[in-house]
Design a protein around this motif. Structure first.
Motif, mmCIF file in Angstrom:
data_model
loop_
_atom_site.group_PDB
_atom_site.id
_atom_site.type_symbol
_atom_site.label_atom_id
_atom_site.label_comp_id
_atom_site.label_asym_id
_atom_site.label_seq_id
_atom_site.Cartn_x
_atom_site.Cartn_y
_atom_site.Cartn_z
ATOM 1 N N ALA A 1 21.538 34.276 33.597
ATOM 2 C CA ALA A 1 22.363 35.199 32.811
ATOM 3 C C ALA A 1 23.483 35.713 33.705
ATOM 4 C CB ALA A 1 21.533 36.362 32.286
ATOM 5 N N ILE A 2 24.679 35.784 33.142
ATOM 6 C CA ILE A 2 25.853 36.217 33.886
ATOM 7 C C ILE A 2 26.573 37.294 33.077
ATOM 8 C CG2 ILE A 2 28.050 35.483 34.911
ATOM 9 C CD1 ILE A 2 26.699 32.547 34.713
ATOM 10 N N VAL A 3 26.867 38.423 33.737
ATOM 11 C CA VAL A 3 27.604 39.504 33.097
ATOM 12 C C VAL A 3 28.745 39.903 34.029
ATOM 13 C CG1 VAL A 3 27.529 41.835 32.143
ATOM 14 C CG2 VAL A 3 25.492 40.400 32.024
ATOM 15 N N GLY A 4 29.957 39.818 33.518
ATOM 16 C CA GLY A 4 31.142 40.247 34.271
ATOM 17 C C GLY A 4 31.900 41.241 33.427
ATOM 18 N N ASP A 5 32.971 40.765 32.834
ATOM 19 C CA ASP A 5 33.769 41.576 31.923
ATOM 20 C C ASP A 5 32.891 41.985 30.740
ATOM 21 O OD1 ASP A 5 35.578 42.554 30.018
ATOM 22 O OD2 ASP A 5 37.077 41.024 30.453
ATOM 23 N N LEU A 6 32.867 43.263 30.431
ATOM 24 C CA LEU A 6 32.011 43.736 29.340
ATOM 25 C C LEU A 6 32.644 43.539 27.961
ATOM 26 C CD1 LEU A 6 30.617 46.992 30.998
ATOM 27 C CD2 LEU A 6 29.592 44.696 30.939
ATOM 28 N N HIS A 7 33.877 42.996 27.928
ATOM 29 C CA HIS A 7 34.567 42.755 26.668
ATOM 30 C C HIS A 7 34.754 41.276 26.362
ATOM 31 C CE1 HIS A 7 35.250 47.033 26.482
ATOM 32 N NE2 HIS A 7 35.749 46.981 27.701
ATOM 33 N N ASN A 8 34.535 40.435 27.351
ATOM 34 C CA ASN A 8 34.679 38.985 27.207
ATOM 35 C C ASN A 8 33.530 38.303 27.943
ATOM 36 O OD1 ASN A 8 37.430 38.770 25.930
ATOM 37 N ND2 ASN A 8 37.960 39.916 27.767
ATOM 38 N N TYR A 9 33.188 37.120 27.535
ATOM 39 C CA TYR A 9 32.149 36.365 28.231
ATOM 40 C C TYR A 9 32.708 35.836 29.540
ATOM 41 C CZ TYR A 9 30.004 36.559 23.641
ATOM 42 O OH TYR A 9 29.485 36.999 22.454
ATOM 43 N N THR A 10 31.953 35.993 30.607
ATOM 44 C CA THR A 10 32.372 35.535 31.930
ATOM 45 C C THR A 10 31.600 34.274 32.279
ATOM 46 O OG1 THR A 10 32.862 37.799 32.634
ATOM 47 C CG2 THR A 10 32.500 36.159 34.380
ATOM 48 N N TYR A 11 32.332 33.185 32.449
ATOM 49 C CA TYR A 11 31.739 31.901 32.822
ATOM 50 C C TYR A 11 31.664 31.792 34.341
ATOM 51 C CZ TYR A 11 32.108 30.004 28.081
ATOM 52 O OH TYR A 11 31.954 29.767 26.740
ATOM 53 N N PRO A 12 30.723 31.015 34.863
ATOM 54 C CA PRO A 12 30.673 30.823 36.316
ATOM 55 C C PRO A 12 31.871 30.007 36.801
ATOM 56 C CG PRO A 12 28.994 29.484 35.217
ATOM 57 C CD PRO A 12 29.643 30.323 34.164
ATOM 58 N N CYS A 13 32.311 30.304 38.021
ATOM 59 C CA CYS A 13 33.410 29.548 38.613
ATOM 60 C C CYS A 13 32.938 28.121 38.932
ATOM 61 C CB CYS A 13 33.922 30.240 39.880
ATOM 62 S SG CYS A 13 32.824 30.085 41.309
ATOM 63 N N GLY A 14 33.860 27.280 39.355
ATOM 64 C CA GLY A 14 33.529 25.889 39.653
ATOM 65 C C GLY A 14 32.503 25.729 40.765
ATOM 66 N N ILE A 15 32.630 26.512 41.833
ATOM 67 C CA ILE A 15 31.667 26.413 42.933
ATOM 68 C C ILE A 15 30.286 26.812 42.439
ATOM 69 C CG2 ILE A 15 31.015 27.349 45.184
ATOM 70 C CD1 ILE A 15 34.031 27.621 45.778
ATOM 71 N N CYS A 16 30.200 27.868 41.658
ATOM 72 C CA CYS A 16 28.894 28.303 41.135
ATOM 73 C C CYS A 16 28.302 27.259 40.194
ATOM 74 C CB CYS A 16 29.020 29.651 40.434
ATOM 75 S SG CYS A 16 29.269 31.004 41.603
ATOM 76 N N ARG A 17 29.136 26.622 39.398
ATOM 77 C CA ARG A 17 28.644 25.565 38.513
ATOM 78 C C ARG A 17 28.045 24.436 39.342
ATOM 79 N NH1 ARG A 17 32.685 25.518 33.259
ATOM 80 N NH2 ARG A 17 33.286 27.682 33.480
ATOM 81 N N GLN A 18 28.668 24.105 40.451
ATOM 82 C CA GLN A 18 28.143 23.052 41.314
ATOM 83 C C GLN A 18 26.806 23.466 41.932
ATOM 84 O OE1 GLN A 18 29.624 19.940 41.606
ATOM 85 N NE2 GLN A 18 27.690 19.427 42.576
ATOM 86 N N VAL A 19 26.671 24.726 42.331
ATOM 87 C CA VAL A 19 25.405 25.210 42.891
ATOM 88 C C VAL A 19 24.332 25.245 41.802
ATOM 89 C CG1 VAL A 19 24.251 27.201 43.944
ATOM 90 C CG2 VAL A 19 26.486 26.462 44.793
#
Length: 131
Positions: free
Chosen positions: A74-92
């Motif tokens: 589960a990822i929570v960033g911006d409380l008004h928009n969905y925050t996707y993982p960055c490219g490096i995190c997607r690779q991990v």
């Protein structure tokens, strides 16, 4: 799977973020194959390359404690928009999951979407490509 507990952990860790430069706080929580949950936040550094994302913080904690397979994150960033993982995190995430791993993108515990990993990183480079 009930994602609310995972999202609440991510929200809690979002508040622990060290983000004095971007002011963009992120929290993440992973549930591993054994059911244990590990959480993390983003930790910035004046030397931006030394910054670590919340997703990687949580995953590295899990792996350092013996976890090897992510069931969901589960990822929570911006409380008004969905925050996707960055490219490096997607690779991990790819290293410790498969294409069916659930990626929970949340604004709060009641407003979230679930994607499978294959949807957010199709054609991922993996350890299979090294053979």
């Amino acid at each position: 799977m009930d994602y609310k507990k995972l999202i609440l952990e991510a929200l809690k860790y979002r508040e622990r973020a060290y983000a004095p430069y971007s002011k963009f706080k992120v929290g993440a929580a992973v549930i591993m194959e054994d059911g244990k949950i590990y959480s993390g936040c983003n930790i910035e550094n004046a030397s931006y390359g030394a910054t670590n994302c919340a997703e990687r913080t949580a995953i590295f904690k899990a792996v350092s404690e013996g976890g090897k397979t992510i069931k969901a994150i589960a990822i929570v960033g911006d409380l008004h928009n969905y925050t996707y993982p960055c490219g490096i995190c997607r690779q991990v995430i790819e290293e410790f999951s498969d294409y069916s791993t659930d990626i929970v993108l949340a604004k709060n515990e009641n407003d979230y979407i679930v994607k499978n990993f294959g949807e957010i990183l199709p054609g991922a480079f993996s350890k299979k490509d090294l053979n």
